[in-house]
Design an enzyme around this catalytic site. Structure first.
Site, PDB file in Angstrom:
ATOM      1  N   ASP A  55       9.235   2.747   0.380  1.00 13.67           N
ATOM      2  CA  ASP A  55       8.146   3.416   1.089  1.00 13.67           C
ATOM      3  C   ASP A  55       8.264   3.036   2.564  1.00 13.67           C
ATOM      4  OD1 ASP A  55       5.871   4.295   2.293  1.00 13.67           O
ATOM      5  OD2 ASP A  55       4.478   3.424   0.833  1.00 13.67           O
ATOM      6  N   LYS A  65       3.684   8.766   9.374  1.00 10.68           N
ATOM      7  CA  LYS A  65       3.417   8.132  10.668  1.00 10.68           C
ATOM      8  C   LYS A  65       4.374   8.566  11.782  1.00 10.68           C
ATOM      9  CE  LYS A  65       0.578   4.677   8.535  1.00 10.68           C
ATOM     10  NZ  LYS A  65       0.680   3.914   7.317  1.00 10.68           N
ATOM     11  N   TYR A 123       0.844  -1.187   0.000  1.00 12.15           N
ATOM     12  CA  TYR A 123       0.000   0.000   0.000  1.00 12.15           C
ATOM     13  C   TYR A 123       0.883   1.242   0.000  1.00 12.15           C
ATOM     14  CZ  TYR A 123      -3.560   3.334   1.711  1.00 12.15           C
ATOM     15  OH  TYR A 123      -4.421   4.389   1.866  1.00 12.15           O
TER      16      TYR A 123
HETATM   17  C1  LIG Z   1       0.008   4.413   5.931  1.00 15.30           C
HETATM   18  C2  LIG Z   1       0.827   4.208   4.724  1.00 15.30           C
HETATM   19  C3  LIG Z   1       0.765   5.097   3.639  1.00 15.30           C
HETATM   20  C4  LIG Z   1      -0.223   6.229   3.582  1.00 15.30           C
HETATM   21  O1  LIG Z   1      -0.003   7.170   4.581  1.00 15.30           O
HETATM   22  P1  LIG Z   1      -1.225   8.155   5.019  1.00 15.30           P
HETATM   23  O2  LIG Z   1      -0.575   9.069   6.005  1.00 15.30           O
HETATM   24  O3  LIG Z   1      -2.272   7.263   5.605  1.00 15.30           O
HETATM   25  O4  LIG Z   1      -1.682   8.835   3.798  1.00 15.30           O
HETATM   26  C5  LIG Z   1       1.632   4.908   2.591  1.00 15.30           C
HETATM   27  N1  LIG Z   1       2.514   3.886   2.583  1.00 15.30           N
HETATM   28  C6  LIG Z   1       2.585   3.006   3.601  1.00 15.30           C
HETATM   29  C7  LIG Z   1       3.599   1.900   3.551  1.00 15.30           C
HETATM   30  C8  LIG Z   1       1.729   3.124   4.687  1.00 15.30           C
HETATM   31  O5  LIG Z   1       1.779   2.223   5.672  1.00 15.30           O
END
Ligand SMILES: *Cc1c(COP(=O)(O)O)cnc(C)c1O
Length: 462
Positions: A271, A299, A176
């Site tokens: 990511d 995060k 994701y």
């Molecule tokens: C949570 C997440 C996102 C998206 O971040 P948001 O702050 O929710 O937009 C993108 N990549 C990874 C790996 C994530 O865990």
């Protein structure tokens, strides 16, 4: 915060309004928890916000039973509006790694509020957090702060495309990268299939350049590179997958991706929105010793306020406006409040022993849950790295999304509910990693494993 893009994404996205009251009443009917207030608030929310929530997974659709509504959080605990207390293994989906409502973070925030919450002008706090992040992560030479992980991931692809002059990129099924159009792609029927949108409203032209490979399978990546010679801008991945459970990479896979990208003139992007400052202070790239060209964060670096960041090689980052031609902007980007929360959170994480402690409690938790499942006659596999863990109800080790989806989700729903009723707040999806933080105590872990033993013994084995 994943509703997760591949395979299982459809369910939470396309939930039906007609089921909503049914879902809410189930809370009261089936639960041994007191949930009157949660049910009342969720019932009202249904008419105000789609599905009653502002992010799909919070609605508990994949586990049923209706969500509990939080009143406050502190340390490793969350308290709902009916007065129930939970040991929290979501931690706001990652940011609460130093403990929720941490006193040092709060104190710094209160001081900053007095000076203003948003400037829309440069402030030195931005330099300080940028310096901390660059010092922590060896591959970073420059960063740009944004407001979410989604924003970081959509911006990084723009820059990678501009730098290489190529349009296509490779992602992996089960990974994701936020909800920007080009990432909402299902795995499709084969690795060479062009991506088809996973959500209505995403033009297929937008996802056509998104090519999907299989995680931990270098051959699937090689095949895509061969079929798209000189057309691939880069490869983006979760360096430890947390959005389809918990899937660590093999070293050969990561090293292979690094070598392949270099050989093909493509960029490698980690990511690290979830793994950054969680797998280690230097992220997953520090843990595995692989240097990507670009990285994204979110995060943890916001310490509970909305922050994302992307960064990497200086020659690439200097393409971003106003240094270069690639446009990307943000009214609240780098705002002093978010920078303050991030700075204090990283300062706490840098203290000696932080990651040793996180690794110790989390590996004990993961092993304890898997043992509890096996002792109750269930197939189970699981693991952890530092403050991130996961468990699947399946016999064979899980190396990719396809294997993760073999997990028995019929067991996960009653497991989740049973744990909730025992005062343990787990992610409401079997396709989410769990998170610990510095505020979790050995006693929290003991209680959690004990609860898991009890709950798992009530679920019929295979
Ligand atoms: C949570 C997440 C996102 C998206 O971040 P948001 O702050 O929710 O937009 C993108 N990549 C990874 C790996 C994530 O865990």
């Amino acid at each position: 915060m994943a509703f997760v893009v591949s395979g299982f994404a459809g369910e939470p996205v396309r939930t039906r309004a007609s089921r909503r009251t049914q879902g809410v009443s189930m809370v009261a009917a089936e639960s041994s928890l007191k949930t009157d207030e949660s049910a009342r608030i969720m019932k009202e929310a249904q008419d105000l916000m789609p599905g009653g929530v502002n992010s799909p997974v919070r609605a508990f659709k994949s586990v049923g039973g209706g969500p509990v509504v939080f009143d406050r959080v502190k340390g490793s605990k969350a308290y709902d509006v009916d007065g129930n207390e939970y040991i929290d293994y979501i931690g706001s989906w990652g940011p609460a790694i130093v403990g929720a409502a941490n006193e040092e973070v709060n104190e710094a925030l209160v001081k900053q509020i007095e000076k203003g919450t948003s400037f829309g002008a440069p402030c030195e706090l931005e330099n300080q957090l940028a310096q901390d992040v660059i010092d922590a992560v060896p591959s970073l030479e420059m960063v740009r702060f944004v407001n979410s992980g989604t924003e970081a991931c959509l911006s990084v692809i723009r820059v990678m495309r501009a730098f290489t002059g190529r349009q296509k990129f490779i992602k992996f099924s089960g990974c994701y990268h936020g909800h920007a159009d080009m990432y909402l792609v299902q795995a499709g029927s084969g690795v060479l299939t062009l991506g088809l949108p996973d959500s209505p409203g995403v033009p297929k032209e937008t996802t056509a350049p998104t090519l999907v490979a299989k995680y931990n399978d270098l051959d699937s990546v090689k095949a895509i590179f061969e079929a798209n010679k000189d057309e691939i801008a880069g490869v983006i991945l979760e360096p430890v997958v947390g959005n389809s459970g918990f899937i660590p990479p093999t070293m050969e896979f990561l090293q292979g991706l690094r070598d392949l990208c270099t050989a093909e003139g493509a960029l490698l992007c980690f990511d690290e929105v979830m793994t950054g400052f969680r797998i280690s202070y230097a992220g997953a790239q520090g843990h595995f010793g692989i240097k990507p060209d670009m990285s994204t964060f979110g995060k943890v670096i916001g310490g509970g306020l909305p922050v994302g960041a992307y960064g990497g090689r200086r020659d690439i980052m200097e393409m971003v406006a106003p240094a270069g031609p690639v446009y990307q902007a943000g009214t609240l980007s780098g705002n002093p409040l978010a920078m303050t929360a991030g700075l204090k959170t990283l300062e706490i994480l840098r203290r000696p022993g932080s990651y040793e402690y996180l690794d110790k409690i989390t590996s004990r938790l993961a092993a304890g849950m898997v043992d509890a499942a096996k002792d109750a006659g269930h197939d189970a596999v699981g693991g952890s790295i530092s403050a991130m863990y996961g468990m699947y109800f399946t016999k064979d080790p899980v190396h990719n999304f396809e294997q993760a989806s073999q997990s028995d989700m019929k067991k996960f729903a009653p497991f989740h509910r049973g744990m909730l009723e025992s005062g343990i707040y787990l992610a409401p999806s079997g396709y989410e990693a769990g998170f610990t933080g510095l505020a979790h105590t050995e006693e929290d872990i003991d209680k959690t494993i004990e609860a898991a033993r009890k709950v798992l013994s009530t679920i019929p084995p295979n």
